[in-house]
Design a protein around this motif. Structure first.
Motif, PDB file in Angstrom:
ATOM      1  N   CYS A 182     -54.313 -38.031 -39.060  1.00 36.67           N
ATOM      2  CA  CYS A 182     -55.497 -37.183 -39.209  1.00 36.67           C
ATOM      3  C   CYS A 182     -56.029 -36.822 -37.830  1.00 36.67           C
ATOM      4  N   GLY A 183     -56.056 -35.537 -37.524  1.00 31.56           N
ATOM      5  CA  GLY A 183     -56.711 -35.034 -36.326  1.00 31.56           C
ATOM      6  C   GLY A 183     -58.139 -34.647 -36.666  1.00 31.56           C
ATOM      7  N   TRP A 184     -59.103 -35.199 -35.950  1.00 28.98           N
ATOM      8  CA  TRP A 184     -60.516 -35.111 -36.316  1.00 28.98           C
ATOM      9  C   TRP A 184     -61.285 -34.529 -35.129  1.00 28.98           C
ATOM     10  N   GLN A 185     -61.878 -33.344 -35.327  1.00 30.17           N
ATOM     11  CA  GLN A 185     -62.653 -32.678 -34.287  1.00 30.17           C
ATOM     12  C   GLN A 185     -64.117 -32.614 -34.702  1.00 30.17           C
ATOM     13  N   ASN A 186     -65.003 -33.014 -33.796  1.00 29.78           N
ATOM     14  CA  ASN A 186     -66.442 -33.025 -34.073  1.00 29.78           C
ATOM     15  C   ASN A 186     -67.164 -31.966 -33.257  1.00 29.78           C
ATOM     16  N   SER A 187     -68.240 -31.451 -33.847  1.00 28.22           N
ATOM     17  CA  SER A 187     -69.125 -30.532 -33.125  1.00 28.22           C
ATOM     18  C   SER A 187     -70.549 -30.814 -33.578  1.00 28.22           C
ATOM     19  N   PHE A 188     -71.339 -31.433 -32.693  1.00 32.76           N
ATOM     20  CA  PHE A 188     -72.706 -31.823 -33.048  1.00 32.76           C
ATOM     21  C   PHE A 188     -73.717 -30.922 -32.362  1.00 32.76           C
ATOM     22  N   ASP A 189     -74.634 -30.367 -33.173  1.00 33.39           N
ATOM     23  CA  ASP A 189     -75.710 -29.518 -32.661  1.00 33.39           C
ATOM     24  C   ASP A 189     -77.010 -30.312 -32.700  1.00 33.39           C
ATOM     25  N   PRO A 190     -77.515 -30.776 -31.563  1.00 32.86           N
ATOM     26  CA  PRO A 190     -78.736 -31.588 -31.565  1.00 32.86           C
ATOM     27  C   PRO A 190     -79.975 -30.813 -32.008  1.00 32.86           C
ATOM     28  N   GLU A 191     -79.927 -29.496 -31.953  1.00 34.06           N
ATOM     29  CA  GLU A 191     -81.072 -28.693 -32.379  1.00 34.06           C
ATOM     30  C   GLU A 191     -81.234 -28.727 -33.895  1.00 34.06           C
ATOM     31  N   THR A 192     -80.138 -28.546 -34.609  1.00 40.07           N
ATOM     32  CA  THR A 192     -80.185 -28.554 -36.077  1.00 40.07           C
ATOM     33  C   THR A 192     -79.966 -29.943 -36.651  1.00 40.07           C
ATOM     34  N   GLY A 193     -79.371 -30.844 -35.850  1.00 37.43           N
ATOM     35  CA  GLY A 193     -79.021 -32.170 -36.344  1.00 37.43           C
ATOM     36  C   GLY A 193     -77.765 -32.184 -37.193  1.00 37.43           C
ATOM     37  N   ILE A 194     -77.042 -31.071 -37.248  1.00 30.13           N
ATOM     38  CA  ILE A 194     -75.843 -30.977 -38.075  1.00 30.13           C
ATOM     39  C   ILE A 194     -74.602 -31.241 -37.233  1.00 30.13           C
ATOM     40  N   CYS A 195     -73.730 -32.082 -37.764  1.00 35.52           N
ATOM     41  CA  CYS A 195     -72.436 -32.341 -37.128  1.00 35.52           C
ATOM     42  C   CYS A 195     -71.343 -31.795 -38.029  1.00 35.52           C
ATOM     43  N   ASP A 196     -70.500 -30.930 -37.464  1.00 38.48           N
ATOM     44  CA  ASP A 196     -69.361 -30.376 -38.189  1.00 38.48           C
ATOM     45  C   ASP A 196     -68.117 -31.200 -37.882  1.00 38.48           C
ATOM     46  N   PHE A 197     -67.381 -31.539 -38.950  1.00 37.89           N
ATOM     47  CA  PHE A 197     -66.130 -32.269 -38.817  1.00 37.89           C
ATOM     48  C   PHE A 197     -64.997 -31.387 -39.326  1.00 37.89           C
ATOM     49  N   ASP A 198     -64.047 -31.104 -38.474  1.00 40.88           N
ATOM     50  CA  ASP A 198     -62.850 -30.372 -38.884  1.00 40.88           C
ATOM     51  C   ASP A 198     -61.669 -31.330 -38.845  1.00 40.88           C
ATOM     52  N   LEU A 199     -61.088 -31.570 -40.015  1.00 38.69           N
ATOM     53  CA  LEU A 199     -60.012 -32.535 -40.149  1.00 38.69           C
ATOM     54  C   LEU A 199     -58.714 -31.831 -40.522  1.00 38.69           C
ATOM     55  N   SER A 200     -57.653 -32.175 -39.821  1.00 32.89           N
ATOM     56  CA  SER A 200     -56.305 -31.719 -40.157  1.00 32.89           C
ATOM     57  C   SER A 200     -55.476 -32.943 -40.504  1.00 32.89           C
ATOM     58  N   LEU A 201     -54.965 -32.957 -41.736  1.00 33.77           N
ATOM     59  CA  LEU A 201     -54.214 -34.099 -42.244  1.00 33.77           C
ATOM     60  C   LEU A 201     -52.734 -33.754 -42.317  1.00 33.77           C
ATOM     61  N   PHE A 202     -51.902 -34.661 -41.822  1.00 35.21           N
ATOM     62  CA  PHE A 202     -50.460 -34.453 -41.803  1.00 35.21           C
ATOM     63  C   PHE A 202     -49.792 -35.587 -42.581  1.00 35.21           C
ATOM     64  N   GLU A 203     -49.046 -35.211 -43.635  1.00 34.75           N
ATOM     65  CA  GLU A 203     -48.359 -36.192 -44.483  1.00 34.75           C
ATOM     66  C   GLU A 203     -46.854 -36.020 -44.347  1.00 34.75           C
ATOM     67  N   GLU A 204     -46.185 -37.119 -44.062  1.00 32.60           N
ATOM     68  CA  GLU A 204     -44.741 -37.084 -43.898  1.00 32.60           C
ATOM     69  C   GLU A 204     -44.065 -36.795 -45.236  1.00 32.60           C
ATOM     70  N   THR A 205     -43.116 -35.871 -45.251  1.00 35.46           N
ATOM     71  CA  THR A 205     -42.361 -35.531 -46.456  1.00 35.46           C
ATOM     72  C   THR A 205     -41.010 -36.233 -46.430  1.00 35.46           C
ATOM     73  N   ALA A 206     -40.280 -36.115 -47.546  1.00 36.38           N
ATOM     74  CA  ALA A 206     -38.975 -36.774 -47.659  1.00 36.38           C
ATOM     75  C   ALA A 206     -37.991 -36.270 -46.610  1.00 36.38           C
ATOM     76  N   SER A 207     -38.166 -35.040 -46.143  1.00 37.71           N
ATOM     77  CA  SER A 207     -37.258 -34.465 -45.154  1.00 37.71           C
ATOM     78  C   SER A 207     -37.553 -34.955 -43.734  1.00 37.71           C
ATOM     79  N   GLY A 208     -38.666 -35.680 -43.582  1.00 34.00           N
ATOM     80  CA  GLY A 208     -39.070 -36.122 -42.256  1.00 34.00           C
ATOM     81  C   GLY A 208     -40.047 -35.187 -41.584  1.00 34.00           C
ATOM     82  N   LEU A 209     -40.249 -33.986 -42.156  1.00 37.05           N
ATOM     83  CA  LEU A 209     -41.242 -33.053 -41.652  1.00 37.05           C
ATOM     84  C   LEU A 209     -42.620 -33.444 -42.187  1.00 37.05           C
ATOM     85  N   TYR A 210     -43.664 -32.863 -41.604  1.00 34.23           N
ATOM     86  CA  TYR A 210     -45.024 -33.194 -42.011  1.00 34.23           C
ATOM     87  C   TYR A 210     -45.682 -31.988 -42.678  1.00 34.23           C
ATOM     88  N   GLU A 211     -46.375 -32.260 -43.780  1.00 31.78           N
ATOM     89  CA  GLU A 211     -47.119 -31.218 -44.499  1.00 31.78           C
ATOM     90  C   GLU A 211     -48.581 -31.307 -44.103  1.00 31.78           C
TER      91      GLU A 211
END
Length: 274
Positions: A182-211
């Protein structure tokens, strides 16, 4: 864990990416709070924003009648699967939102774990949730919840990136575990108090490649004053705030606040801490 919609891509991987959480030790703390703040052991307990049901099952194994509410159908599907795998039955799971959930009666205690309440983004939504908890608690019923602190939003989340790794258990005996990342990127705005999390998940397949699958989430940073005011306005009495499961007081570097509050009902005297 989640209380609103979402967690579609993450649901299958949630437990593996949070494998370091000791739910048994957390459940020990919950029971210590029951002993400290309740006159008698609660029979019926609501686990609000129960997610994949890890805490719900731990408490069910200790003899409590459990209700688990979550806003994500995907997370609740995982909760059903985990319950079957662990032979834990009898839990009532309901797919409902933190801001509008309904029960058929009251419960003796409510738990809400893993900063689920930080997912309430709009003004007034935290108080709305607290008011519902108050409504469905028995008189003097106990509400245990935790929230990420401003320190965590500033210093741990911030605008930082993280990589998490784990393994899914094999589907059949003899198969190898499935690698996940899981690649996890954060972006926190102290003015609004909102933190955005963008997650990219990679799952290994039977072929050895990642989905790859992607998910976007948001949390809101609440101050201690905002939380305690919301409790007071919803009819809850704050009993204590802690920095860990041993009742230690918070410090400036505390990452998670653990709260204990009691439902004060009309015509019921304030009894103070037990």
């Amino acid at each position: 864990m989640s209380g609103c919609s979402g967690y579609g891509a993450l649901a299958r991987f949630y437990d593996q990416l949070n494998a370091e959480i000791d739910y048994s030790a957390w459940a020990d703390f919950v029971e210590l709070c029951f002993s400290r703040y309740l006159a008698e052991r609660p029979e019926l307990v609501l686990d609000l924003a129960c997610g994949t049901g890890s805490m719900t099952r731990r408490l069910a194994e200790r003899g409590y009648d459990m209700i688990g509410i979550d806003g994500s159908e995907d997370m609740l599907s995982e909760a059903f699967l985990r319950g079957a795998e662990e032979s834990v039955s009898g839990i009532l799971y309901l797919c409902q939102d933190l801001r509008s959930f309904e029960l058929y009666g009251t419960v003796g205690a409510v738990t809400c774990c893993l900063d689920s309440l930080n997912y309430l983004l709009g003004d007034g939504e935290l108080e709305t949730c607290f008011s519902l908890v108050h409504n469905y608690l028995d008189p003097n019923g106990l509400f245990l919840f935790d929230m990420n602190t401003p320190y965590k939003f500033r210093e741990i989340y911030g605008n930082r990136d993280y990589v998490l790794e784990g393994e899914l258990p094999p589907l059949e005996e003899g198969d190898s575990p499935t690698a996940i990342l899981c690649g996890w990127q954060n972006s926190f705005d102290p003015e609004t108090g909102i933190c955005d999390f963008d997650l990219s998940l990679f799952e290994e397949t039977a072929s050895g490649l990642y989905e790859r699958s992607d998910e976007h989430q948001q949390e809101r940073c609440y101050s201690m004053e905002e939380i305690t005011n919301a409790l007071k306005n919803s009819g809850m009495e704050l009993l204590g705030v802690f920095s860990d499961w041993s009742f230690a007081p918070p410090t400036e570097a505390t990452e998670r606040w653990y709260f204990a509050a009691r439902a004060v009902k009309p015509d019921q005297p304030n009894q103070g801490n037990l």
